[in-house]
Scaffold this motif. Structure first.
Motif, mmCIF file in Angstrom:
data_model
loop_
_atom_site.group_PDB
_atom_site.id
_atom_site.type_symbol
_atom_site.label_atom_id
_atom_site.label_comp_id
_atom_site.label_asym_id
_atom_site.label_seq_id
_atom_site.Cartn_x
_atom_site.Cartn_y
_atom_site.Cartn_z
ATOM 1 N N PRO A 182 6.833 8.740 59.683
ATOM 2 C CA PRO A 182 6.110 9.170 60.879
ATOM 3 C C PRO A 182 5.308 10.431 60.575
ATOM 4 N N MET A 183 4.214 10.615 61.312
ATOM 5 C CA MET A 183 3.411 11.826 61.164
ATOM 6 C C MET A 183 3.986 12.907 62.070
ATOM 7 N N LEU A 184 5.171 13.346 61.701
ATOM 8 C CA LEU A 184 5.921 14.339 62.459
ATOM 9 C C LEU A 184 6.458 15.395 61.502
ATOM 10 N N ASP A 185 6.552 16.630 61.961
ATOM 11 C CA ASP A 185 7.159 17.671 61.144
ATOM 12 C C ASP A 185 8.623 17.320 60.906
ATOM 13 N N PRO A 221 -6.396 11.493 58.568
ATOM 14 C CA PRO A 221 -5.565 12.655 58.930
ATOM 15 C C PRO A 221 -6.092 13.424 60.129
ATOM 16 N N GLY A 222 -7.409 13.600 60.213
ATOM 17 C CA GLY A 222 -7.978 14.291 61.364
ATOM 18 C C GLY A 222 -7.816 13.507 62.645
ATOM 19 N N VAL A 223 -7.902 12.183 62.560
ATOM 20 C CA VAL A 223 -7.723 11.351 63.748
ATOM 21 C C VAL A 223 -6.263 11.401 64.207
ATOM 22 N N VAL A 224 -5.328 11.485 63.264
ATOM 23 C CA VAL A 224 -3.915 11.637 63.644
ATOM 24 C C VAL A 224 -3.727 12.922 64.449
ATOM 25 N N GLU A 225 -4.373 13.998 64.026
ATOM 26 C CA GLU A 225 -4.282 15.254 64.780
ATOM 27 C C GLU A 225 -4.860 15.080 66.183
ATOM 28 N N ALA A 227 -5.093 12.250 67.856
ATOM 29 C CA ALA A 227 -4.196 11.382 68.611
ATOM 30 C C ALA A 227 -2.972 12.152 69.103
ATOM 31 N N THR A 228 -2.482 13.074 68.287
ATOM 32 C CA THR A 228 -1.330 13.886 68.681
ATOM 33 C C THR A 228 -1.679 14.774 69.866
ATOM 34 N N GLU A 229 -2.891 15.305 69.879
ATOM 35 C CA GLU A 229 -3.341 16.099 71.026
ATOM 36 C C GLU A 229 -3.381 15.247 72.294
ATOM 37 N N SER A 230 -3.811 13.987 72.155
ATOM 38 C CA SER A 230 -3.843 13.093 73.319
ATOM 39 C C SER A 230 -2.436 12.799 73.824
ATOM 40 N N ASP A 260 3.682 22.563 69.536
ATOM 41 C CA ASP A 260 2.953 23.574 68.766
ATOM 42 C C ASP A 260 3.302 23.462 67.287
ATOM 43 N N ARG A 261 4.584 23.329 66.993
ATOM 44 C CA ARG A 261 5.052 23.225 65.602
ATOM 45 C C ARG A 261 4.466 21.983 64.932
ATOM 46 N N LEU A 262 4.444 20.876 65.671
ATOM 47 C CA LEU A 262 3.933 19.623 65.126
ATOM 48 C C LEU A 262 2.448 19.734 64.793
ATOM 49 N N GLN A 263 1.669 20.282 65.716
ATOM 50 C CA GLN A 263 0.230 20.397 65.474
ATOM 51 C C GLN A 263 -0.050 21.325 64.298
ATOM 52 N N GLU A 264 0.692 22.410 64.197
ATOM 53 C CA GLU A 264 0.514 23.334 63.075
ATOM 54 C C GLU A 264 0.866 22.661 61.754
ATOM 55 N N TRP A 265 1.909 21.848 61.764
ATOM 56 C CA TRP A 265 2.336 21.136 60.547
ATOM 57 C C TRP A 265 1.281 20.136 60.103
ATOM 58 N N LEU A 266 0.720 19.392 61.043
ATOM 59 C CA LEU A 266 -0.323 18.420 60.702
ATOM 60 C C LEU A 266 -1.540 19.119 60.093
ATOM 61 N N THR A 267 -1.960 20.218 60.693
ATOM 62 C CA THR A 267 -3.126 20.947 60.194
ATOM 63 C C THR A 267 -2.867 21.510 58.800
ATOM 64 N N ALA A 268 -1.682 22.050 58.595
ATOM 65 C CA ALA A 268 -1.345 22.653 57.309
ATOM 66 C C ALA A 268 -1.276 21.632 56.176
ATOM 67 N N HIS A 269 -0.959 20.377 56.509
ATOM 68 C CA HIS A 269 -0.795 19.348 55.485
ATOM 69 C C HIS A 269 -1.961 18.359 55.427
ATOM 70 N N ARG A 270 -3.054 18.665 56.110
ATOM 71 C CA ARG A 270 -4.181 17.725 56.172
ATOM 72 C C ARG A 270 -4.710 17.384 54.782
ATOM 73 N N GLU A 271 -4.894 18.392 53.932
ATOM 74 C CA GLU A 271 -5.424 18.129 52.589
ATOM 75 C C GLU A 271 -4.453 17.301 51.760
ATOM 76 N N LEU A 272 -3.158 17.534 51.907
ATOM 77 C CA LEU A 272 -2.159 16.742 51.195
ATOM 78 C C LEU A 272 -2.218 15.277 51.618
ATOM 79 N N PHE A 273 -2.330 15.034 52.904
ATOM 80 C CA PHE A 273 -2.409 13.662 53.408
ATOM 81 C C PHE A 273 -3.696 12.978 52.928
#
Length: 279
Positions: A182-185, A221-225, A227-230, A260-273
């Motif tokens: 899952p795309m979760l922290d 990865p950006g679309v996942v972010e 979608a998470t906001e939605s 908040d933690r989840l969104q920060e985690w997705l942003t921090a790992h965008r390049e890795l994904f």
């Protein structure tokens, strides 16, 4: 849905010939099975949605329930699809690489067939989980484990099209990735998913199973972010309405700090994904 707790297929009791199935957070206790038939509350889009599902079947997609009729009291009847549905906490069999790959393949088959069926643009499709950019493809928008039927460890069908709305294919895949990768922290994932899942590798497996193009892989990865906001906005709306199920779920899972933690985690790992998707 955004913070689902129960399966739409789990049998919880039997009364006469009706098997009451849990209907997720929205329809709990309101979905019943009678042999090969399922009856449940009809979404507001039911007439157009039923027409679309029948068209998908005519065009060769067999991975969805067949609509049978609408009742006078606002319910819909559909065929029951036998198989296994993963319940939280999600079991190991549902989180295998083969299972994940098959989810991607099933969603691709849905999209390929949907591309041949025109969307009724005169319908007010639900927007709560829909692609904000819109599109010409009718997306499922809720491909979570509880809405995927498996047989012999492979995904064979999708159920619960209540949130279906026009959008992009990559949006639908991003929504699915949130639940299946899952795309979760790690803290959030540990609540319902097995430990030790390799998130970047699993995102690549889902994209491979779908056959995602190079351009869409870079975008995913950006679309996942997005979608998470939605999903967060959807939960916020339910909480603002005082929906007790969502209020309790929000509190039990750490409140808004978790989002908040989840969104920060997705942003921090965008390049890795992105690197995992494009390697």
């Amino acid at each position: 849905m955004a913070d689902r707790e129960e399966s739409a297929h789990e049998i919880v009791c039997t009364k006469n010939t009706d098997e009451v199935l849990t209907g997720g957070m929205a329809n709990a206790g309101a979905v019943v099975r009678r042999g090969g038939l399922v009856e449940r509350p009809a979404p507001s889009t039911a007439p157009a949605l039923h027409a679309h599902l029948r068209a998908l079947e005519r065009h060769g997609f067999g991975g969805a329930p067949t609509p049978l009729r609408l009742t006078e009291d606002g319910r819909e009847q559909l065929t029951y699809i036998p198989g296994d549905v993963a319940l939280p906490p999600f079991p190991g069999w549902a989180m295998t690489e083969d299972a994940l790959r098959s989810v991607g393949g099933l969603l691709r088959r849905l999209h390929d067939t949907s591309a041949t069926v025109a969307v009724d643009q005169g319908v007010q499709w639900p927007r709560s989980m829909a692609d904000p950019e819109g599109g010409t493809l009718l997306c499922h928008n809720d491909v979570c484990p509880e809405n995927v039927v498996f047989r012999d460890g492979r995904a064979v069908a999708l159920i619960d099209f209540d949130l279906a709305a026009p959008g992009r294919a990559v949006w639908d895949l991003a929504m699915a990735a949130r639940y299946w990768v899952p795309m979760l922290d790690p803290v959030s994932a540990a609540v319902l998913h097995p430990a030790g899942l390799d998130i970047p590798a699993r995102l690549r497996i889902l994209a491979d199973g779908y056959g995602l193009s190079a351009d869409e892989r870079a975008e995913l990865p950006g679309v996942v972010e997005q979608a998470t906001e939605s999903c967060r906005a959807f939960v916020a709306g339910k909480v603002a309405e005082g929906d007790p199920v969502f209020v309790e779920a929000l509190s039990a899972r750490g409140g808004w700090h978790r989002w908040d933690r989840l969104q920060e985690w997705l942003t921090a790992h965008r390049e890795l994904f992105t690197a995992a998707l494009l390697k």
